[in-house]
Design a protein around this motif. Structure first.
Motif, short mmCIF file in Angstrom:
data_model
loop_
_atom_site.label_atom_id
_atom_site.label_comp_id
_atom_site.label_asym_id
_atom_site.label_seq_id
_atom_site.Cartn_x
_atom_site.Cartn_y
_atom_site.Cartn_z
N PHE A 39 0.83 -1.21 0.00
CA PHE A 39 0.00 0.00 0.00
C PHE A 39 0.87 1.26 0.00
CE2 PHE A 39 -3.69 -2.30 2.29
CZ PHE A 39 -4.24 -2.66 1.08
N LEU A 40 1.87 1.29 0.88
CA LEU A 40 2.70 2.48 1.00
C LEU A 40 3.58 2.69 -0.23
CD1 LEU A 40 3.66 2.28 4.78
CD2 LEU A 40 2.04 3.81 3.67
N ILE A 41 4.11 1.62 -0.82
CA ILE A 41 4.91 1.76 -2.03
C ILE A 41 4.06 2.31 -3.16
CG2 ILE A 41 6.12 0.45 -3.83
CD1 ILE A 41 7.14 -1.40 -1.57
N GLY A 42 2.86 1.80 -3.32
CA GLY A 42 1.98 2.30 -4.37
C GLY A 42 1.62 3.76 -4.16
N LEU A 43 1.31 4.12 -2.93
CA LEU A 43 0.98 5.52 -2.62
C LEU A 43 2.18 6.42 -2.87
CD1 LEU A 43 -1.05 7.57 -1.49
CD2 LEU A 43 -0.13 7.04 0.77
N ALA A 44 3.35 6.00 -2.40
CA ALA A 44 4.56 6.80 -2.60
C ALA A 44 4.89 6.94 -4.08
CB ALA A 44 5.73 6.16 -1.85
N TRP A 45 4.69 5.87 -4.86
CA TRP A 45 4.97 5.91 -6.29
C TRP A 45 4.11 6.99 -6.97
CZ3 TRP A 45 8.16 2.10 -8.74
CH2 TRP A 45 8.27 2.22 -10.12
N ILE A 46 2.83 7.02 -6.64
CA ILE A 46 1.92 7.98 -7.25
C ILE A 46 2.23 9.40 -6.77
CG2 ILE A 46 -0.50 8.69 -7.40
CD1 ILE A 46 -1.19 5.68 -7.23
N VAL A 47 2.52 9.57 -5.49
CA VAL A 47 2.81 10.90 -4.96
C VAL A 47 4.10 11.44 -5.57
CG1 VAL A 47 3.50 12.14 -2.85
CG2 VAL A 47 1.51 10.62 -2.83
#
Length: 84
Positions: A39-47
């Motif tokens: 979840f955090l990797i995906g969120l960080a990738w988009i941000v």
């Protein structure tokens, strides 16, 4: 005309009480950390993609970086189905 007989229902008796059982939060201890990490990797990738004005994480992918970020989030949801 004769009156019909009144049928009496049996009184409700609750089932015998069961003893509480221990519930394990997960089948394996690695599922929750992997799920949160995805979840955090995906969120960080988009941000990072939006904050760097589409230059990072992979400039060659262009707007497909959003799909990659959501792919990580979707993988996190996939792992969450194994969490018991």
């Amino acid at each position: 005309m004769p009156k019909s007989r009144i049928r009496k229902k049996n009184d409700y008796t609750p089932p015998p009480a069961r003893q509480a059982t221990n519930i394990r939060l997960s089948g394996s201890s690695w599922i929750a950390p992997i799920m949160l990490a995805l979840f955090l990797i995906g969120l960080a990738w988009i941000v990072v993609f939006y904050v760097t004005d589409t230059r990072l994480p992979v400039e060659a992918l262009g707007n497909w970086n959003i799909v990659v970020g959501f792919g990580f989030v979707a993988a996190g949801f996939g792992v969450s189905t194994q969490w018991k």
